[in-house]
Design a protein around this motif. Structure first.
Motif, PDB file in Angstrom:
ATOM      1  N   TYR A 209       0.825  -1.212   0.000  1.00 37.58           N
ATOM      2  CA  TYR A 209       0.000   0.000   0.000  1.00 37.58           C
ATOM      3  C   TYR A 209       0.860   1.265   0.000  1.00 37.58           C
ATOM      4  O   TYR A 209       0.379   2.328   0.328  1.00 37.58           O
ATOM      5  CB  TYR A 209      -0.916   0.013   1.214  1.00 37.58           C
ATOM      6  N   GLU A 210       2.109   1.158  -0.397  1.00 37.30           N
ATOM      7  CA  GLU A 210       2.968   2.332  -0.431  1.00 37.30           C
ATOM      8  C   GLU A 210       2.547   3.262  -1.564  1.00 37.30           C
ATOM      9  O   GLU A 210       2.097   2.819  -2.616  1.00 37.30           O
ATOM     10  CB  GLU A 210       4.426   1.911  -0.618  1.00 37.30           C
ATOM     11  N   ASP A 211       2.714   4.545  -1.338  1.00 39.92           N
ATOM     12  CA  ASP A 211       2.362   5.534  -2.357  1.00 39.92           C
ATOM     13  C   ASP A 211       3.361   5.496  -3.504  1.00 39.92           C
ATOM     14  O   ASP A 211       4.504   5.057  -3.354  1.00 39.92           O
ATOM     15  CB  ASP A 211       2.342   6.932  -1.745  1.00 39.92           C
ATOM     16  N   ALA A 212       2.907   5.990  -4.657  1.00 38.67           N
ATOM     17  CA  ALA A 212       3.797   6.074  -5.816  1.00 38.67           C
ATOM     18  C   ALA A 212       4.863   7.140  -5.607  1.00 38.67           C
ATOM     19  O   ALA A 212       5.996   6.998  -6.044  1.00 38.67           O
ATOM     20  CB  ALA A 212       2.985   6.367  -7.071  1.00 38.67           C
ATOM     21  N   ILE A 213       4.487   8.217  -4.903  1.00 37.31           N
ATOM     22  CA  ILE A 213       5.399   9.341  -4.697  1.00 37.31           C
ATOM     23  C   ILE A 213       6.235   9.121  -3.440  1.00 37.31           C
ATOM     24  O   ILE A 213       5.696   8.839  -2.367  1.00 37.31           O
ATOM     25  CB  ILE A 213       4.618  10.660  -4.570  1.00 37.31           C
ATOM     26  N   ILE A 214       7.535   9.253  -3.591  1.00 38.41           N
ATOM     27  CA  ILE A 214       8.446   9.180  -2.446  1.00 38.41           C
ATOM     28  C   ILE A 214       8.804  10.603  -2.036  1.00 38.41           C
ATOM     29  O   ILE A 214       9.426  11.339  -2.805  1.00 38.41           O
ATOM     30  CB  ILE A 214       9.716   8.398  -2.790  1.00 38.41           C
ATOM     31  N   VAL A 215       8.391  10.989  -0.848  1.00 33.39           N
ATOM     32  CA  VAL A 215       8.717  12.318  -0.330  1.00 33.39           C
ATOM     33  C   VAL A 215       9.974  12.188   0.528  1.00 33.39           C
ATOM     34  O   VAL A 215       9.987  11.418   1.491  1.00 33.39           O
ATOM     35  CB  VAL A 215       7.562  12.889   0.512  1.00 33.39           C
ATOM     36  N   PRO A 216      11.051  12.890   0.183  1.00 31.19           N
ATOM     37  CA  PRO A 216      12.270  12.816   1.001  1.00 31.19           C
ATOM     38  C   PRO A 216      11.988  13.154   2.459  1.00 31.19           C
ATOM     39  O   PRO A 216      11.132  13.990   2.765  1.00 31.19           O
ATOM     40  CB  PRO A 216      13.191  13.862   0.353  1.00 31.19           C
ATOM     41  N   GLU A 217      12.690  12.497   3.327  1.00 29.93           N
ATOM     42  CA  GLU A 217      12.481  12.714   4.758  1.00 29.93           C
ATOM     43  C   GLU A 217      12.808  14.149   5.134  1.00 29.93           C
ATOM     44  O   GLU A 217      13.832  14.704   4.736  1.00 29.93           O
ATOM     45  CB  GLU A 217      13.358  11.759   5.556  1.00 29.93           C
TER      46      GLU A 217
ATOM     47  N   LYS B  82       6.146  20.269  -2.661  1.00 33.57           N
ATOM     48  CA  LYS B  82       5.332  20.011  -3.850  1.00 33.57           C
ATOM     49  C   LYS B  82       4.946  18.543  -3.960  1.00 33.57           C
ATOM     50  O   LYS B  82       3.793  18.208  -4.269  1.00 33.57           O
ATOM     51  CB  LYS B  82       6.089  20.453  -5.101  1.00 33.57           C
ATOM     52  N   LEU B  83       5.907  17.658  -3.724  1.00 36.38           N
ATOM     53  CA  LEU B  83       5.621  16.220  -3.784  1.00 36.38           C
ATOM     54  C   LEU B  83       4.573  15.823  -2.740  1.00 36.38           C
ATOM     55  O   LEU B  83       3.733  14.959  -2.984  1.00 36.38           O
ATOM     56  CB  LEU B  83       6.909  15.422  -3.556  1.00 36.38           C
ATOM     57  N   MET B  84       4.636  16.473  -1.601  1.00 40.17           N
ATOM     58  CA  MET B  84       3.705  16.162  -0.521  1.00 40.17           C
ATOM     59  C   MET B  84       2.290  16.671  -0.824  1.00 40.17           C
ATOM     60  O   MET B  84       1.290  16.020  -0.521  1.00 40.17           O
ATOM     61  CB  MET B  84       4.213  16.797   0.782  1.00 40.17           C
ATOM     62  N   LEU B  85       2.211  17.835  -1.485  1.00 41.12           N
ATOM     63  CA  LEU B  85       0.918  18.486  -1.707  1.00 41.12           C
ATOM     64  C   LEU B  85       0.217  18.065  -2.995  1.00 41.12           C
ATOM     65  O   LEU B  85      -1.011  18.124  -3.085  1.00 41.12           O
ATOM     66  CB  LEU B  85       1.092  20.007  -1.728  1.00 41.12           C
ATOM     67  N   PHE B  86       0.989  17.651  -3.998  1.00 47.61           N
ATOM     68  CA  PHE B  86       0.405  17.440  -5.324  1.00 47.61           C
ATOM     69  C   PHE B  86      -0.778  16.469  -5.344  1.00 47.61           C
ATOM     70  O   PHE B  86      -1.755  16.722  -6.062  1.00 47.61           O
ATOM     71  CB  PHE B  86       1.468  16.983  -6.322  1.00 47.61           C
ATOM     72  N   PRO B  87      -0.742  15.346  -4.616  1.00 46.79           N
ATOM     73  CA  PRO B  87      -1.908  14.442  -4.645  1.00 46.79           C
ATOM     74  C   PRO B  87      -3.214  15.123  -4.257  1.00 46.79           C
ATOM     75  O   PRO B  87      -4.285  14.741  -4.738  1.00 46.79           O
ATOM     76  CB  PRO B  87      -1.536  13.353  -3.640  1.00 46.79           C
TER      77      PRO B  87
ATOM     78  N   SER C 219       7.511   4.724  -7.380  1.00 51.61           N
ATOM     79  CA  SER C 219       7.990   4.875  -8.757  1.00 51.61           C
ATOM     80  C   SER C 219       8.264   6.328  -9.126  1.00 51.61           C
ATOM     81  O   SER C 219       8.813   6.600 -10.194  1.00 51.61           O
ATOM     82  CB  SER C 219       6.965   4.286  -9.734  1.00 51.61           C
ATOM     83  N   ILE C 220       7.877   7.269  -8.269  1.00 50.24           N
ATOM     84  CA  ILE C 220       8.088   8.695  -8.545  1.00 50.24           C
ATOM     85  C   ILE C 220       9.040   9.233  -7.486  1.00 50.24           C
ATOM     86  O   ILE C 220       8.675   9.374  -6.318  1.00 50.24           O
ATOM     87  CB  ILE C 220       6.756   9.465  -8.534  1.00 50.24           C
ATOM     88  N   LEU C 221      10.258   9.530  -7.901  1.00 52.09           N
ATOM     89  CA  LEU C 221      11.312   9.873  -6.947  1.00 52.09           C
ATOM     90  C   LEU C 221      11.549  11.372  -6.812  1.00 52.09           C
ATOM     91  O   LEU C 221      12.017  11.829  -5.776  1.00 52.09           O
ATOM     92  CB  LEU C 221      12.624   9.194  -7.352  1.00 52.09           C
ATOM     93  N   THR C 222      11.242  12.148  -7.863  1.00 46.33           N
ATOM     94  CA  THR C 222      11.521  13.580  -7.844  1.00 46.33           C
ATOM     95  C   THR C 222      10.327  14.357  -8.393  1.00 46.33           C
ATOM     96  O   THR C 222       9.422  13.787  -9.001  1.00 46.33           O
ATOM     97  CB  THR C 222      12.760  13.912  -8.694  1.00 46.33           C
ATOM     98  N   TRP C 223      10.366  15.667  -8.203  1.00 47.47           N
ATOM     99  CA  TRP C 223       9.319  16.533  -8.734  1.00 47.47           C
ATOM    100  C   TRP C 223       9.315  16.493 -10.257  1.00 47.47           C
ATOM    101  O   TRP C 223       8.255  16.481 -10.890  1.00 47.47           O
ATOM    102  CB  TRP C 223       9.522  17.953  -8.222  1.00 47.47           C
ATOM    103  N   ASP C 224      10.484  16.429 -10.868  1.00 48.11           N
ATOM    104  CA  ASP C 224      10.561  16.334 -12.330  1.00 48.11           C
ATOM    105  C   ASP C 224       9.927  15.033 -12.829  1.00 48.11           C
ATOM    106  O   ASP C 224       9.275  15.021 -13.879  1.00 48.11           O
ATOM    107  CB  ASP C 224      12.018  16.415 -12.794  1.00 48.11           C
ATOM    108  N   ASP C 225      10.141  13.947 -12.095  1.00 45.82           N
ATOM    109  CA  ASP C 225       9.499  12.672 -12.451  1.00 45.82           C
ATOM    110  C   ASP C 225       7.984  12.823 -12.466  1.00 45.82           C
ATOM    111  O   ASP C 225       7.305  12.362 -13.387  1.00 45.82           O
ATOM    112  CB  ASP C 225       9.862  11.574 -11.431  1.00 45.82           C
ATOM    113  N   LEU C 226       7.472  13.464 -11.434  1.00 41.41           N
ATOM    114  CA  LEU C 226       6.021  13.620 -11.291  1.00 41.41           C
ATOM    115  C   LEU C 226       5.445  14.480 -12.409  1.00 41.41           C
ATOM    116  O   LEU C 226       4.423  14.117 -13.021  1.00 41.41           O
ATOM    117  CB  LEU C 226       5.707  14.230  -9.929  1.00 41.41           C
ATOM    118  N   VAL C 227       6.082  15.602 -12.697  1.00 40.79           N
ATOM    119  CA  VAL C 227       5.601  16.489 -13.756  1.00 40.79           C
ATOM    120  C   VAL C 227       5.622  15.770 -15.105  1.00 40.79           C
ATOM    121  O   VAL C 227       4.665  15.849 -15.889  1.00 40.79           O
ATOM    122  CB  VAL C 227       6.445  17.774 -13.819  1.00 40.79           C
TER     123      VAL C 227
END
Length: 258
Positions: free
Chosen positions: A58-66, A120-125, A143-151
């Motif tokens: 159940y892990e999210d696709a987006i990885i938000v750095p700690e 941004k990674l935290m808020l985008f969903p 599978s989404i490691l960076t903001w550029d990946d997400l965009v």
């Protein structure tokens, strides 16, 4: 010496002693071939626990750095602003415009020692709803490691190549409408460019397309402002002349409205 009758009797006895059996066709797989649940001798879980549905995956696709900064907190007002203009994946929605708006909203608040991309990674969903939210939920975990990946994934999903082709064709075939002023034509032309920021047309191509799309009166106006042939000027001078004409139209429009 064996007679023929003795030989027949001997063969009959051998058939009776060594009969050939045909295995029956069994539709049910033998129990011993069925894979039982893997339970080791040192497994202390109860039957009820072993039969429970798994809770992994159940892990999210987006990885938000700690974020190690103390007292970090996303304000409720920022979350509300993001949710006020969500992307649903409707036909008329522009994913590029959504990213621009999201960047503008998230840039209004700074957090000490916290990278803006993490926020941004935290808020985008929270900026997605409907089919767009379902798309993100179906992306592979982590599978989404960076903001550029997400965009990149977001734009490529909701701005397919066919849409790019259609918009590029609209830009190339642009024509000033019969009842359209110079200012309105320039504004509509720029709307097409903004709708497809990866159109790939150079500034020279854009200026040439727009000039040739104008009616003769507006072309004459640009030529007059250029002191000759508009296209004989350098691209930066052509753009300055167009903007000057647009500003003049805005001033005249304001005077007429007053």
């Amino acid at each position: 010496m064996r007679t023929r009758s003795q030989s027949r009797n001997s063969n009959r006895q051998q058939q009776q002693v060594n009969p050939t059996f045909v295995e029956p066709f069994n539709l049910v797989e033998p129990i011993e071939n069925q894979a039982p649940p893997v339970v080791t001798m040192d497994d202390t879980r109860t039957m009820a626990q072993l039969l429970e549905a798994p809770t992994v995956g159940y892990e999210d696709a987006i990885i938000v750095p700690e974020i190690t900064t103390d007292n970090f907190e996303l304000k409720h007002g920022l979350l509300t602003l993001v949710q006020n203009k969500q992307f649903f994946r409707h036909d008329k929605e522009d994913p590029h415009a959504h990213i621009r708006y999201f960047n503008k909203i998230t840039s209004t608040m700074k957090f000490p020692n916290v990278p803006s991309t993490s926020v941004k990674l935290m808020l985008f969903p929270f900026s997605l709803e409907g089919a767009a939210r379902i798309w993100l939920e179906k992306e592979p975990p982590r599978s989404i490691l960076t903001w550029d990946d997400l965009v990149s994934k977001f734009i490529n999903k909701f701005f397919p190549p066919s849409k790019t082709t259609n918009l590029r064709n609209e830009i190339t075939r642009f024509q000033q409408r019969f009842d359209e002023t110079f200012y309105e034509a320039w504004d509509r032309f720029n709307d097409l460019l903004r709708a497809c920021p990866h159109h790939g047309f150079s500034e020279l191509h854009q200026l040439d397309t727009f000039y040739n799309a104008l009616n003769s009166n507006d072309q004459d106006s640009l030529n007059s402002a250029a002191g000759g042939n508009f296209l004989d000027k350098m691209p930066r001078d052509c753009l300055r002349i167009i903007k000057s004409n647009v500003k003049l139209h805005e001033v005249l429009k304001d005077k007429q409205s007053n």
